[in-house]
Design a protein around this motif. Structure first.
Motif, PDB file in Angstrom:
ATOM      1  N   UNK A 162      15.553   5.234   7.358  1.00  0.00           N
ATOM      2  CA  UNK A 162      16.213   3.933   7.377  1.00  0.00           C
ATOM      3  C   UNK A 162      15.253   2.762   7.375  1.00  0.00           C
ATOM      4  N   UNK A 163      13.971   3.017   7.611  1.00  0.00           N
ATOM      5  CA  UNK A 163      12.979   1.942   7.608  1.00  0.00           C
ATOM      6  C   UNK A 163      11.956   2.090   6.480  1.00  0.00           C
ATOM      7  N   UNK A 164      11.596   3.319   6.170  1.00  0.00           N
ATOM      8  CA  UNK A 164      10.601   3.593   5.137  1.00  0.00           C
ATOM      9  C   UNK A 164      11.278   4.159   3.903  1.00  0.00           C
ATOM     10  N   UNK A 165      10.709   3.830   2.735  1.00  0.00           N
ATOM     11  CA  UNK A 165      11.205   4.377   1.475  1.00  0.00           C
ATOM     12  C   UNK A 165      10.034   4.856   0.641  1.00  0.00           C
ATOM     13  N   UNK A 166      10.105   6.107   0.217  1.00  0.00           N
ATOM     14  CA  UNK A 166       9.064   6.651  -0.643  1.00  0.00           C
ATOM     15  C   UNK A 166       9.567   6.664  -2.083  1.00  0.00           C
ATOM     16  N   UNK A 167       8.656   6.361  -2.999  1.00  0.00           N
ATOM     17  CA  UNK A 167       9.025   6.387  -4.406  1.00  0.00           C
ATOM     18  C   UNK A 167       7.819   6.809  -5.231  1.00  0.00           C
ATOM     19  N   UNK A 168       8.096   7.271  -6.432  1.00  0.00           N
ATOM     20  CA  UNK A 168       7.020   7.718  -7.313  1.00  0.00           C
ATOM     21  C   UNK A 168       7.163   7.068  -8.679  1.00  0.00           C
ATOM     22  N   UNK A 169       6.018   6.779  -9.262  1.00  0.00           N
ATOM     23  CA  UNK A 169       5.948   6.351 -10.662  1.00  0.00           C
ATOM     24  C   UNK A 169       5.101   7.400 -11.356  1.00  0.00           C
ATOM     25  N   UNK A 170       5.770   8.372 -11.956  1.00  0.00           N
ATOM     26  CA  UNK A 170       5.017   9.480 -12.560  1.00  0.00           C
ATOM     27  C   UNK A 170       4.152   9.027 -13.734  1.00  0.00           C
ATOM     28  N   UNK A 171       4.586   7.976 -14.420  1.00  0.00           N
ATOM     29  CA  UNK A 171       3.785   7.474 -15.537  1.00  0.00           C
ATOM     30  C   UNK A 171       2.461   6.896 -15.055  1.00  0.00           C
ATOM     31  N   UNK A 172       2.466   6.383 -13.826  1.00  0.00           N
ATOM     32  CA  UNK A 172       1.247   5.800 -13.259  1.00  0.00           C
ATOM     33  C   UNK A 172       0.567   6.740 -12.269  1.00  0.00           C
ATOM     34  N   UNK A 173       1.134   7.936 -12.123  1.00  0.00           N
ATOM     35  CA  UNK A 173       0.568   8.926 -11.185  1.00  0.00           C
ATOM     36  C   UNK A 173       0.410   8.342  -9.789  1.00  0.00           C
ATOM     37  N   UNK A 174       1.400   7.609  -9.372  1.00  0.00           N
ATOM     38  CA  UNK A 174       1.315   6.867  -8.118  1.00  0.00           C
ATOM     39  C   UNK A 174       2.543   7.122  -7.256  1.00  0.00           C
ATOM     40  N   UNK A 175       2.301   7.201  -5.942  1.00  0.00           N
ATOM     41  CA  UNK A 175       3.395   7.275  -4.982  1.00  0.00           C
ATOM     42  C   UNK A 175       3.285   6.067  -4.061  1.00  0.00           C
ATOM     43  N   UNK A 176       4.417   5.521  -3.700  1.00  0.00           N
ATOM     44  CA  UNK A 176       4.468   4.334  -2.858  1.00  0.00           C
ATOM     45  C   UNK A 176       5.208   4.659  -1.564  1.00  0.00           C
TER      46      UNK A 176
END
Length: 115
Positions: free
Chosen positions: A65-79
């Protein structure tokens, strides 16, 4: 081999937000899971969140509820978007990934939340 480089840590007041980034490089075609652990001084490393290559996510109860993980596979990056930060979120945040059965770790980025 996979290399992971984190960024985005810093000092923030309680209630504030930070966004962490982790860029992967090297032999990354088979990366499945990317995620975050954290380690506070004197405490064991603690799972925070992870995201698989097909988009499913998982969170520790302490950050739901406070943190959100996401990925941009095109940029090989996780946030990791961290909102409503608390002093107990203070830790070294370390990015990890799994690739062909191996686990790789970054060096970490420090997050400090002041009360």
């Amino acid at each position: 081999q996979v290399q992971l480089v984190e960024s985005g840590g810093g000092l923030v007041q309680a209630g504030g937000s930070l966004r962490l980034s982790c860029v992967s490089s090297g032999s990354i075609k088979s990366i499945n899971i990317m995620g975050w652990y954290r380690q506070a001084p004197g405490k064991q490393r603690e799972f925070v969140a992870r995201a698989t290559s097909d988009g499913s996510t998982m969170y520790a109860d302490s950050v739901k509820g406070r943190f959100t993980i996401s990925r941009d596979n095109a940029k090989n990056t996780v946030y990791l978007q961290m909102n409503s930060l608390k002093p107990e979120d203070t830790a070294l945040y370390v990015c990890y990934c799994t690739n062909r059965g191996e686990v790789y770790w970054g060096q970490g980025t420090q997050v400090t939340v002041s009360s």
